[in-house]
Structure formats: structure tokens, C-alpha cells
Design a protein around this motif. Structure first.
Motif, PDB file in Angstrom:
ATOM      1  N   THR A 257     -46.460  21.138 126.317  1.00 20.85           N
ATOM      2  CA  THR A 257     -46.221  22.098 127.395  1.00 20.85           C
ATOM      3  C   THR A 257     -45.975  23.529 126.937  1.00 20.85           C
ATOM      4  O   THR A 257     -46.108  24.450 127.732  1.00 20.85           O
ATOM      5  CB  THR A 257     -45.012  21.654 128.235  1.00 20.85           C
ATOM      6  N   GLN A 258     -45.605  23.715 125.659  1.00 18.55           N
ATOM      7  CA  GLN A 258     -45.245  25.060 125.218  1.00 18.55           C
ATOM      8  C   GLN A 258     -45.404  25.217 123.717  1.00 18.55           C
ATOM      9  O   GLN A 258     -45.503  24.248 122.992  1.00 18.55           O
ATOM     10  CB  GLN A 258     -43.803  25.371 125.596  1.00 18.55           C
ATOM     11  N   SER A 259     -45.405  26.469 123.281  1.00 16.55           N
ATOM     12  CA  SER A 259     -45.310  26.777 121.854  1.00 16.55           C
ATOM     13  C   SER A 259     -44.317  27.921 121.692  1.00 16.55           C
ATOM     14  O   SER A 259     -44.242  28.816 122.525  1.00 16.55           O
ATOM     15  CB  SER A 259     -46.665  27.140 121.258  1.00 16.55           C
ATOM     16  N   ILE A 260     -43.556  27.850 120.604  1.00 11.94           N
ATOM     17  CA  ILE A 260     -42.518  28.835 120.329  1.00 11.94           C
ATOM     18  C   ILE A 260     -42.675  29.277 118.877  1.00 11.94           C
ATOM     19  O   ILE A 260     -42.808  28.441 117.989  1.00 11.94           O
ATOM     20  CB  ILE A 260     -41.114  28.246 120.539  1.00 11.94           C
ATOM     21  N   CYS A 261     -42.655  30.571 118.652  1.00 11.48           N
ATOM     22  CA  CYS A 261     -42.785  31.107 117.301  1.00 11.48           C
ATOM     23  C   CYS A 261     -41.531  31.913 116.964  1.00 11.48           C
ATOM     24  O   CYS A 261     -41.130  32.798 117.722  1.00 11.48           O
ATOM     25  CB  CYS A 261     -44.029  31.972 117.208  1.00 11.48           C
ATOM     26  N   VAL A 262     -40.940  31.593 115.797  1.00 11.36           N
ATOM     27  CA  VAL A 262     -39.679  32.214 115.379  1.00 11.36           C
ATOM     28  C   VAL A 262     -39.807  32.702 113.944  1.00 11.36           C
ATOM     29  O   VAL A 262     -40.068  31.914 113.042  1.00 11.36           O
ATOM     30  CB  VAL A 262     -38.520  31.205 115.471  1.00 11.36           C
ATOM     31  N   PRO A 263     -39.624  34.008 113.701  1.00 11.23           N
ATOM     32  CA  PRO A 263     -39.616  34.501 112.325  1.00 11.23           C
ATOM     33  C   PRO A 263     -38.208  34.432 111.737  1.00 11.23           C
ATOM     34  O   PRO A 263     -37.283  35.032 112.276  1.00 11.23           O
ATOM     35  CB  PRO A 263     -40.061  35.957 112.470  1.00 11.23           C
ATOM     36  N   PRO A 264     -38.007  33.699 110.642  1.00 10.84           N
ATOM     37  CA  PRO A 264     -36.657  33.599 110.073  1.00 10.84           C
ATOM     38  C   PRO A 264     -36.134  34.931 109.548  1.00 10.84           C
ATOM     39  O   PRO A 264     -34.933  35.147 109.533  1.00 10.84           O
ATOM     40  CB  PRO A 264     -36.810  32.578 108.943  1.00 10.84           C
ATOM     41  N   LYS A 265     -37.017  35.860 109.163  1.00  9.18           N
ATOM     42  CA  LYS A 265     -36.567  37.152 108.629  1.00  9.18           C
ATOM     43  C   LYS A 265     -35.878  38.014 109.683  1.00  9.18           C
ATOM     44  O   LYS A 265     -35.132  38.905 109.362  1.00  9.18           O
ATOM     45  CB  LYS A 265     -37.738  37.924 108.029  1.00  9.18           C
ATOM     46  N   ASP A 266     -36.125  37.760 110.964  1.00 11.55           N
ATOM     47  CA  ASP A 266     -35.514  38.528 112.051  1.00 11.55           C
ATOM     48  C   ASP A 266     -34.282  37.838 112.626  1.00 11.55           C
ATOM     49  O   ASP A 266     -33.896  38.086 113.754  1.00 11.55           O
ATOM     50  CB  ASP A 266     -36.533  38.773 113.165  1.00 11.55           C
ATOM     51  N   GLY A 267     -33.684  36.942 111.876  1.00 12.15           N
ATOM     52  CA  GLY A 267     -32.480  36.264 112.328  1.00 12.15           C
ATOM     53  C   GLY A 267     -32.738  35.151 113.312  1.00 12.15           C
ATOM     54  O   GLY A 267     -31.832  34.700 113.995  1.00 12.15           O
ATOM     55  N   GLY A 268     -33.973  34.710 113.421  1.00  6.01           N
ATOM     56  CA  GLY A 268     -34.292  33.588 114.300  1.00  6.01           C
ATOM     57  C   GLY A 268     -34.562  33.967 115.736  1.00  6.01           C
ATOM     58  O   GLY A 268     -34.484  33.133 116.621  1.00  6.01           O
TER      59      GLY A 268
END
Length: 53
Positions: free
Chosen positions: A18-29
Motif C-alpha cells: 500500500t505504501q513506500s517510505i524513504c528515510v535518509p539516516p544522515k538527516d536524523g531519520g
């Protein structure tokens, strides 16, 4: 980990039916991409309105 936006920095990518989520760890999540497949829309894709003088 996957370089989702081709900036040479790897991000975490979560995908379900139903969804996709993208999180960059360098930006604090902080989530920068939240796609909802049913409505074909990225809920975080917003623009700031610029007021004209």
C-alpha cells in the motif's frame, strides 16, 4: 539501504503493498518520501506558496 534519489547517499526504503517510505539516516531519520499507491500520490510532495509583493 538503497540510494533512492541518486545523491550518492544511501537511504532506508520500506515498501509494502500500500505504501513506500524513504528515510535518509544522515538527516536524523526524517521521512522525505511517503508514497500512497492507492491514490498515486507522495503525501510529502508539497510546495511553499510564495506571496507576491
Amino acid at each position: 539501504m538503497f540510494d533512492f534519489n541518486c545523491d550518492s547517499v544511501e537511504e532506508y526504503l520500506y515498501e509494502s503493498k500500500t505504501q513506500s517510505i524513504c528515510v535518509p539516516p544522515k538527516d536524523g531519520g526524517s521521512i522525505f518520501e511517503l508514497d500512497i499507491f492507492k491514490i498515486h500520490h507522495n503525501l510529502l510532495d508539497v510546495l511553499t506558496k510564495q506571496h507576491k509583493a
